[in-house]
Design a protein around this motif. Structure first.
Motif, PDB file in Angstrom:
ATOM      1  N   UNK A  70       0.839  -1.198   0.000  1.00 48.37           N
ATOM      2  CA  UNK A  70       0.000   0.000   0.000  1.00 48.37           C
ATOM      3  C   UNK A  70       0.875   1.250   0.000  1.00 48.37           C
ATOM      4  N   UNK A  71       0.442   2.281  -0.710  1.00 51.98           N
ATOM      5  CA  UNK A  71       1.196   3.532  -0.775  1.00 51.98           C
ATOM      6  C   UNK A  71       0.277   4.707  -0.474  1.00 51.98           C
ATOM      7  N   UNK A  72       0.823   5.665   0.291  1.00 50.61           N
ATOM      8  CA  UNK A  72       0.115   6.921   0.541  1.00 50.61           C
ATOM      9  C   UNK A  72       0.978   8.098   0.091  1.00 50.61           C
ATOM     10  N   UNK A  73       2.030   7.802  -0.655  1.00 48.17           N
ATOM     11  CA  UNK A  73       2.911   8.822  -1.224  1.00 48.17           C
ATOM     12  C   UNK A  73       3.306   8.383  -2.619  1.00 48.17           C
ATOM     13  N   UNK A  74       4.579   8.473  -2.942  1.00 54.75           N
ATOM     14  CA  UNK A  74       5.050   8.042  -4.263  1.00 54.75           C
ATOM     15  C   UNK A  74       4.775   6.553  -4.446  1.00 54.75           C
ATOM     16  N   UNK A 119       6.313   0.282   0.197  1.00 60.25           N
ATOM     17  CA  UNK A 119       5.234   1.057   0.795  1.00 60.25           C
ATOM     18  C   UNK A 119       5.704   2.494   0.983  1.00 60.25           C
ATOM     19  N   UNK A 120       4.771   3.430   1.034  1.00 62.11           N
ATOM     20  CA  UNK A 120       5.127   4.825   1.302  1.00 62.11           C
ATOM     21  C   UNK A 120       4.046   5.475   2.139  1.00 62.11           C
ATOM     22  N   UNK A 121       4.457   6.408   2.987  1.00 60.25           N
ATOM     23  CA  UNK A 121       3.532   7.241   3.730  1.00 60.25           C
ATOM     24  C   UNK A 121       2.880   6.541   4.905  1.00 60.25           C
ATOM     25  N   UNK A 122       1.803   7.156   5.363  1.00 62.26           N
ATOM     26  CA  UNK A 122       1.070   6.678   6.542  1.00 62.26           C
ATOM     27  C   UNK A 122       0.013   5.688   6.064  1.00 62.26           C
TER      28      UNK A 122
END
Length: 939
Positions: A721-725, A773-776
């Motif tokens: 899962x990613x919340x950024x790039x 993964x990225x971010x929160x």
């Protein structure tokens, strides 16, 4: 479990016992239109249903029965029930009742699941039996029910009322073998052919009650229990908004009162008062009322001990004394403090008397509520989080307060457990635990009663990420929120059994001895609950007990004469019972009895139900007289929550005891960690209907369930899962890890659904890979579940951008080792292998030239990690760690020492994997293979 009064102040002792329990009774037949009483000739029918609307000239609060033999405002044949706006209801706006009738044509016998979605409430019956009732007030709401149906035609009747606001009504089913709900099709509905549909404008007449949907059966009770009568206690003009009740040292009744401000008001002016009432008798006008103390700040509990009165206020527990004996408390000292209250929803509930720290003495017990959001926002996304606001330390905790003299107010306080939201009811037990009633809201999908134990966590994650002016770095986490949340001893389903549980009291004698009473504010009245302990875990059943009060019940207090003092309060329409805001009455025993459920217990394969009086044996033995449903809950940060995995439960057999006082229901598929709703349609041997024919049992453990901790599974979870790039190489990485898993003999599950981070779901995995993964990407509960899984010995691997993840979760850095800082352009670099013995680096060249995106990190890996590979910073351009760090690690590993005889977790991180080519590169795949085998303990 048996609760016994063993101490003068009503502490409870625990006796463990196994259990048996459950039932559901058939509703009495409701009125059905004449056309549906006798099964018709199919030649007289045509596809569809009859849809009628009856206008009211008064405000509707529930479904009412239209009087027969009057023309409706709308009368149409419809193909089904799918109404989504006012045009679908004949253009009528507010205050009307919809009645849908049809024959349901069943072509396959079996268990059928039905669902209504309505705004406002609705009611469905088949063949005169209630299938479901849907509260649905002022917002479309779904409710499910089930019935075993045979081949042929079945009389269907659906009623719905519209009050104000939106208009919505649908009727769906899930036939045997179907995977989901769908609108009941026209082909399955039949209605009378060739009807001349006569309508007339204007308001209609309604019967007072709706068929077998009666108070106590799908609706809250409307009157007092036959074993009691209600008496008024307050004289004319005295309108207390009761926050607490207690007996004062001189025998007068103490009544705490304050006007609630449940509207985010910042006004902190202390306006609470303590009234002393004397001369309580048959005539409330003869009662004396004296203001004994004032200027109290939101007083929500009081207790007298050794001649002194202790009052819980917003920021502390205060001790009041009447030193000159004039009946007024002129001394008010801060007795215990140390917690902050900076939100309108920060309350202190209690105190009550309970066990001391050594398990033998006496102490005060109290609890603290948490905030409701007021404009905070996530610093990364900017999203405002309204259900949860930031909290100072120890909000949402249960605390014990020493009565020992010579201590400072802060020294007296010991915080015992955390994770409560609005714990407006505390009942200490003699073993040092307590029952605590909590209200539905964020992280609380329904109301609940927890068996609180020191050192445990009860589900409410205090928000730590919302930034406000007062909390520039976010709030403080709930106490013990790194522990697995403990299941409630008793769920109180929202809008069914309860909407706002309050004070709890032990019943000291009579047929319900050692059970508890639970006040209810928003639905009014009092509930009754029994408990048991199965396999060391407490669970219970809640029943409706009594109504008949002038307001919503907030506080309860036993009198020496066996009467029950009931204090009431309220404010807005969302926090009151039918708009009432005050009240003070008492229940006085009458000596009469009612035919009702006495207790419910879990037995092997089902439930045992015990009644207060002998029931009709023939009715007890008829399985058609019982309906059962079960469901679970999943806590989220959303306010409240819906039922999950709702299932009808087939009653295989009903075996009555010869005396008619009990029946054992064999329930097919009864599961643990579920709420079981049962409705029983039986009468007493004397022909008396049940006082309230339904109950809700929390089944934490069946007698077949095992509580032995299971080892972790062997599957691999790949989480991307990613919340950024978002890296374009993620699909290639998943494919590579699936191939590696197959080579190692492990199943790989790839997902981006963060709900997999739940104790039950993680159980199947032995290793977790965070793939770029990225971010929160995890909420507070999911973070806590991952941490618990790691502490049980799970293996963790981070790949590339896993270091660009969860910057605001301190524990995550302990997993991944170091966090991303920056990177130059993709280029070749020399990787120096420092440890060629580790499975992740075995067989790699000591100087490994490869192309990738090379990360710099904010720091070196945390202490405990050993560096396996590092970069030669002279071999590429544009990057480099801070010179004072001295090296540039690019892959590292750590093994945590295990506890409790378990193997410790293995943690690994590699900075490679940005490019799609990485995952087809032989040596890099070899690198990942060794790492995955190592964290999975295969090498």
């Amino acid at each position: 479990m048996t609760l016994r009064s063993t101490l003068p102040f009503g502490l409870l002792s625990l006796t463990l016992a196994t259990a048996s329990c459950a039932t559901q009774e058939p509703s009495s037949a409701a009125a059905i239109e004449d056309a549906l009483v006798q099964s018709p000739d199919r030649a007289d029918l045509e596809p569809g249903c009859t849809f009628r609307v009856y206008q009211s000239d008064f405000a509707l609060e529930r479904v009412l029965e239209p009087q027969q033999d009057q023309s409706p405002n709308v009368d149409e044949r419809r193909s089904g029930v799918n109404c989504t706006g006012p045009d679908d209801f004949g253009g009528l706006e507010d205050n009307y009742v919809v009645q849908v009738t049809a024959w349901l044509d069943v072509t396959e016998p079996g268990m059928y699941l039905f669902r209504t979605t309505s705004d406002d409430g609705s009611f469905l019956e088949l063949d005169g039996r209630r299938v479901l009732w849907n509260s649905g007030l002022h917002a479309p709401q779904s409710r499910d029910g089930a019935m075993q149906l045979q081949l042929g035609l079945h009389a269907l009747r659906l009623l719905m009322f519209e009050a104000l606001g939106g208009e919505y009504l649908t009727l769906e089913w899930q036939p045997p073998g179907a995977e989901d709900f769908a609108l009941i099709p026209e082909s399955a509905l039949l209605t009378e052919r060739g009807v001349t549909r006569v309508v007339a404008p204007g308001p209609k007449l309604f019967l007072e009650q709706l068929g077998d949907l009666r108070p106590g059966d799908g609706l809250p009770l409307e009157r007092v229990h036959p074993g009691w009568r209600v008496e008024d206690l307050r004289p004319e003009g005295f309108e207390p908004q009761v926050g607490g009740l207690g007996w004062l040292p001189d025998g007068r009744l103490g009544v705490l009162s304050f006007p609630p401000m449940n509207d985010q008001s910042a006004d902190r002016t202390p306006v609470g008062k303590l009234y002393a009432l004397g001369g309580l008798g048959d005539d409330p006008e003869a009662t004396s009322v004296l203001v004994a103390a004032e200027g109290l700040d939101v007083p929500l509990g009081m207790v007298t001990h050794e001649g002194k009165v202790y009052v819980g206020e917003r920021d502390g527990i205060y001790r009041l004394e009447d030193r000159d004996g004039d009946g007024v408390f002129e001394t008010r000292e801060l007795f215990a403090s140390g917690w902050a209250s900076d939100n309108y929803h920060h309350f202190t509930f209690g105190p009550v008397l309970g066990r001391g720290a050594d398990g033998t003495g006496v102490a005060l017990h109290a609890s603290l509520s948490t905030s409701i959001g007021s404009g905070g926002e996530d610093p990364r996304s900017g999203a405002v989080i309204g259900a949860n606001g930031p909290n100072p330390a120890n909000r949402g905790s249960w605390m014990r307060i020493s009565l020992e003299e010579g201590l400072s107010p802060q020294e007296r306080v010991e915080y015992l457990a955390g994770g409560f939201r609005t714990p407006n009811g505390i009942l200490p037990l003699a073993d040092g635990t307590a029952l605590i009633a909590d209200n539905q809201g964020a992280w609380k999908p329904a109301n609940r009663i927890d068996h609180a134990r020191p050192g445990h966590f009860y589900g409410h994650y205090n928000e730590t990420r919302v930034v406000t002016e007062a909390y520039p770095e976010g709030g403080v986490a709930a106490l013990y929120s790194d522990h697995a949340p403990s299941a409630p001893a008793l769920w109180l389903p929202q809008n069914e059994s309860n909407s706002s549980p309050t004070e709890m009291l032990l019943i000291p004698g009579g047929p319900f001895k050692d059970q508890i009473l639970i006040g209810e504010l928003k639905q009014g009245g009092i509930r009754r609950a029994c408990f048991e302990t199965v396999d060391g875990v407490m669970q219970g059943t809640v029943f409706r007990f009594t109504q008949g009060f002038e307001g919503g019940v907030n506080r309860l207090l036993w009198g020496d004469d066996g009467s029950l003092i009931v204090g009431m309060t309220g404010e807005t329409a969302t926090w009151s019972w039918r708009g009432t805001t005050f009240g003070l009455q008492r229940l006085v025993p009458t000596g009469e009895t009612a035919f009702e459920f006495l207790k419910v217990q879990v037995v092997r394969g089902g439930l045992k139900i015990t009644f207060t009086e002998p029931a009709d044996l023939e009715q007890l033995a008829d399985v058609n007289n019982y309906q059962a449903m079960q469901w679970g809950y999943r806590a989220t940060a959303d306010y409240g929550g819906s039922k999950r995995d709702v299932q009808p439960v087939f009653v295989k057999s009903a075996t009555p005891f010869p005396d008619g006082l009990s029946v054992v229901l064999e329930l097919e598929g009864m599961r643990s960690d579920r709420v079981m709703h049962v409705r029983a349609q039986v009468e007493s041997a004397a022909g008396e209907p049940l006082w309230s024919p339904e109950f809700w049992t929390t089944v934490n453990r069946t007698l077949e369930s095992s509580t032995a901790p299971a080892d972790l599974g062997s599957d691999v979870l790949v989480f991307s899962k990613t919340a950024g790039f978002r890296h374009g190489s993620i699909p290639d990485g998943i494919e590579a890890l699936e191939r590696i898993g197959a080579e190692l003999g492990m199943d790989v599950v790839a997902t981006e659904d963060s709900e997999v981070f739940h104790d039950d779901s993680l159980q199947q995995f032995g290793a977790v890979v965070f793939l770029s993964t990225t971010g929160d990407i995890l909420d507070l509960a999911q973070e806590a579940a991952l941490r618990r899984w790691i502490e049980r010995g799970g293996g963790f691997m981070g790949v590339h951008a896993a270091a660009d993840t969860e910057y605001d979760w301190p524990y995550y850095r302990e997993l991944v080792g170091a966090l991303f800082s920056r990177h130059p352009a993709i280029q070749k670099a020399n990787v120096e292998v420092l440890d060629g013995e580790h499975p992740a680096t075995a067989g790699l060249p000591s100087l490994w030239e490869r192309t990738d995106e090379w990360y710099d990190y904010q720091t070196l890996p945390l202490e405990g990690f050993r560096t396996l590979m590092q970069l030669d910073e002279t071999s590429y351009e544009g990057g480099g760690m801070a010179p004072e760090l001295g090296s540039h690690p690019i892959a590292w590993a750590r093994e945590i020492e295990g506890t409790d005889g378990r193997s410790g977790a293995r943690l690994f991180y590699t900075g490679g994997g940005h490019t799609t080519e990485s995952f087809s590169e032989t040596l890099f795949v070899q690198h990942l293979t060794g790492a995955l085998a190592w964290i999975s303990r295969l090498r």
